[in-house]
Design an enzyme around this catalytic site. Structure first.
Site, PDB file in Angstrom:
ATOM      1  N   VAL A  16      74.388  44.951  59.638  1.00 24.96           N
ATOM      2  CA  VAL A  16      75.255  45.538  60.318  1.00 24.96           C
ATOM      3  C   VAL A  16      76.779  45.411  60.709  1.00 24.96           C
ATOM      4  O   VAL A  16      76.928  44.252  60.711  1.00 24.96           O
ATOM      5  CB  VAL A  16      75.314  46.825  61.684  1.00 24.96           C
ATOM      6  CG1 VAL A  16      75.875  47.778  62.731  1.00 24.96           C
ATOM      7  CG2 VAL A  16      73.908  47.181  61.151  1.00 24.96           C
ATOM      8  N   CYS A  42      64.812  46.398  62.487  1.00 24.65           N
ATOM      9  CA  CYS A  42      65.712  46.499  62.868  1.00 24.65           C
ATOM     10  C   CYS A  42      65.330  46.738  64.145  1.00 24.65           C
ATOM     11  O   CYS A  42      64.516  47.794  64.588  1.00 24.65           O
ATOM     12  CB  CYS A  42      66.642  47.391  62.803  1.00 24.65           C
ATOM     13  SG  CYS A  42      68.444  47.372  64.009  1.00 24.65           S
ATOM     14  N   LYS A  95      61.596  45.929  54.286  1.00 25.43           N
ATOM     15  CA  LYS A  95      61.661  44.626  54.652  1.00 25.43           C
ATOM     16  C   LYS A  95      61.354  45.009  56.533  1.00 25.43           C
ATOM     17  O   LYS A  95      61.383  45.394  57.775  1.00 25.43           O
ATOM     18  CB  LYS A  95      63.715  44.232  55.956  1.00 25.43           C
ATOM     19  CG  LYS A  95      63.394  43.077  56.373  1.00 25.43           C
ATOM     20  CD  LYS A  95      65.164  43.172  56.180  1.00 25.43           C
ATOM     21  CE  LYS A  95      65.671  41.870  56.530  1.00 25.43           C
ATOM     22  NZ  LYS A  95      65.814  41.554  57.538  1.00 25.43           N
ATOM     23  N   HIS A 113      60.853  39.380  58.264  1.00 26.74           N
ATOM     24  CA  HIS A 113      61.604  38.565  59.105  1.00 26.74           C
ATOM     25  C   HIS A 113      60.778  37.989  59.833  1.00 26.74           C
ATOM     26  O   HIS A 113      60.327  38.659  60.683  1.00 26.74           O
ATOM     27  CB  HIS A 113      62.629  39.302  59.794  1.00 26.74           C
ATOM     28  CG  HIS A 113      63.502  38.446  60.852  1.00 26.74           C
ATOM     29  ND1 HIS A 113      64.405  39.149  61.495  1.00 26.74           N
ATOM     30  CD2 HIS A 113      63.172  37.407  61.132  1.00 26.74           C
ATOM     31  CE1 HIS A 113      65.471  38.361  61.895  1.00 26.74           C
ATOM     32  NE2 HIS A 113      64.818  37.477  62.043  1.00 26.74           N
ATOM     33  N   GLY A 155      65.192  34.397  58.159  1.00 25.04           N
ATOM     34  CA  GLY A 155      65.052  34.210  59.145  1.00 25.04           C
ATOM     35  C   GLY A 155      65.053  32.547  59.493  1.00 25.04           C
ATOM     36  O   GLY A 155      64.702  31.790  58.755  1.00 25.04           O
ATOM     37  N   ASP A 156      66.354  32.106  60.038  1.00 22.35           N
ATOM     38  CA  ASP A 156      66.833  30.190  60.172  1.00 22.35           C
ATOM     39  C   ASP A 156      67.589  29.689  59.023  1.00 22.35           C
ATOM     40  O   ASP A 156      67.510  28.985  58.812  1.00 22.35           O
ATOM     41  CB  ASP A 156      65.379  29.896  60.624  1.00 22.35           C
ATOM     42  CG  ASP A 156      65.241  30.063  62.302  1.00 22.35           C
ATOM     43  OD1 ASP A 156      66.186  31.061  62.797  1.00 22.35           O
ATOM     44  OD2 ASP A 156      64.338  30.023  62.408  1.00 22.35           O
ATOM     45  N   ALA A 183      71.189  35.438  56.980  1.00 21.74           N
ATOM     46  CA  ALA A 183      71.678  37.104  57.307  1.00 21.74           C
ATOM     47  C   ALA A 183      73.234  35.777  58.512  1.00 21.74           C
ATOM     48  O   ALA A 183      73.996  35.960  57.661  1.00 21.74           O
ATOM     49  CB  ALA A 183      70.954  37.421  58.629  1.00 21.74           C
TER      50      ALA A 183
END
Length: 467
Positions: A45, A140, A181, A209, A247-248, A270
């Site tokens: 976002v 989300c 996702k 995720h 993730g990470d 991300a």
């Protein structure tokens, strides 16, 4: 498809004196293979704005996701094409809801926020001519999404989740890919059951995720749980589709660690990309306040990116400093941008406003790609090779991740989010239900890492109202 080429009513034209036609893109469609063996830009976002996506593609992203766009929001927009820059803008009443450019279309996945199959299909039909695939947001955790039955709330309603994916697959042309996702469920057994249902809807890819709905970014991603998901999809179910880890990951090099640990097809980045959009390259830029920020600003002005959005994206930028006085220069640039009220006040940072030339460089780099995704074989290291093929700054990322735990399942150093979500942890209306004994009644959210257990999956049905 044919488009109506009109001048945008809400933008000041770029300085190019003569409007010209945008170069026609060669027809190219995504396939299941397009999601494999690469690093991809996550839906973010605000941070996932058009300029960020373009720089990510220039610097190695296999695919890029749009920010989550709510179904109803896009239905009430007007599609307008700028004949000078080629920017396609879906305008709302006051400003653009979403912008794109034809050069990114072969690599562009549009993420839909929805809790209604019919609205999801309507939204997809509205923008289908400008994207190559659609992704359903089922992960989300912020209240804005979950209270409307969207995002992570769909994890508690698999029937609705799968009906949306099925509706999209049936309504879209076969060359348009559909994906989802999700986040992990507290129970691995429940996660595998959900994955099986999603895969059977005919999706081309699945992103996981590796945190649960109630975990924060400061808690390490449980990437070890993804290996069983990959085995279920590719071995037990025999489905030849990509399972993408999220993730990470700190960048293209660090993605190798995650891929080797999980067997996933690709890695989605991300937070690291929010801080430095070039991290998807095996040789990301450093000192980005000198190497990236001026070009980013020039491109944003040329594409008429909203000033407030540009300012926000730049506020997230971080990178290693290798030059003498680098931190002081970064501070000067940052303070100048913070104080500026428009692009015109940043001449001393950007020099001449040559955004058109920056755009040409991006187009040239993207058009030069001979494949739709970067193969992992190009970035993987042979651990037995004494000659380090990577710059020391990048190799150190992998080394630090391995030494931190003696394994591959720990959050790498320096991945803490410098700007945690201002809204705090996303709580359900029955927040205290998810606290372990002895912690109920405490204000705020108790992270799973501190609580010593993950909250149970909510059993009540969320209100299915889109916002």
């Amino acid at each position: 498809m044919q488009s109506v080429w009109r001048t945008m009513s809400r933008r000041a034209h770029s300085e190019s004196p003569v409007p010209r036609s945008v170069k026609r893109m060669k027809i190219s469609h995504l396939t299941k293979e397009s999601y494999k063996n690469g690093v991809v830009l996550a839906p973010m976002v605000r941070s996932g704005a058009l300029p960020t996506r373009l720089f990510a593609l220039k610097h190695g992203a296999s695919l890029v996701w749009t920010p989550e766009l709510i179904d109803k929001a896009i239905l009430h927009t007007e599609r307008v094409v700028d004949p000078v820059t080629g920017v396609i803008s879906y305008n709302g009443k006051s400003r653009a809801v979403w912008t794109t450019h034809p050069i990114e279309k072969p690599y562009l996945i549009y993420q839909i926020g929805t809790a209604d199959p019919d609205l999801a299909v309507q939204a997809a039909k509205t923008v289908v001519q400008d994207v190559s695939g659609f992704d359903l947001n089922c992960g989300c955790p912020v209240p804005f999404s979950t209270k409307g039955g969207m995002g992570a709330a769909l994890l508690t309603n698999p029937d609705l989740l799968c009906s949306i994916l099925t509706a999209l697959r049936e309504a879209m042309p076969p060359e348009i890919t559909i994906s989802a996702k999700i986040r992990l469920l507290p129970s691995q057994e429940d996660t595998l059951k959900l994955v099986e249902r999603i895969v059977n809807t005919g999706v081309s890819a699945l992103t996981v995720h590796c945190r649960t709905r109630y975990m924060r970014d400061r808690e390490r991603a449980m990437i070890e749980r993804l290996k069983e998901v990959v085995e279920l999809v590719n071995v037990k179910m025999g489905k030849d589709i990509a399972v993408i880890e999220n993730g990470d990951a700190q960048g293209a090099v660090d993605a190798v660690r995650i891929r080797k640990a999980t067997g996933c097809s690709s890695v989605m980045i991300a937070r690291a990309a929010e801080a430095n959009p070039t991290c998807l390259s095996t040789t990301p830029l450093v000192d980005i306040h000198q190497t990236l920020v001026p070009s980013y600003l020039r491109l944003c002005k040329y594409l008429d990116n909203h000033w407030a959005l540009t300012k926000f994206c730049l506020s997230q930028f971080r990178s290693a400093q290798t030059q003498p006085g680098g931190k002081l220069e970064e501070k000067r640039v940052r303070e100048t941008i913070v104080k500026a009220r428009s692009y015109d006040e940043l001449v001393d940072i950007v020099g001449a406003w040559t955004g058109e030339e920056d755009m040409k460089e991006i187009i040239k780099a993207i058009e030069a790609r001979d494949d739709q995704h970067i193969r992992f074989t190009e970035v993987e290291m042979d651990e037995t090779d004494t000659a380090d093929p990577l710059p020391s700054l990048l190799a150190s990322v992998v080394a630090a991740a391995k030494s931190a735990s003696g394994g591959e399942f720990i959050t790498p150093p320096a991945t803490q989010n410098p700007h945690p979500p201002a809204s705090g942890a996303p709580l359900d209306t029955e927040g205290d239900v998810y606290r372990p004994a002895g912690m109920r009644g405490m204000r705020g959210f108790v992270p799973a890492l501190i609580a010593g257990q993950d909250p149970a999956t909510p059993t009540h049905m969320p209100t299915l109202v889109t916002v």
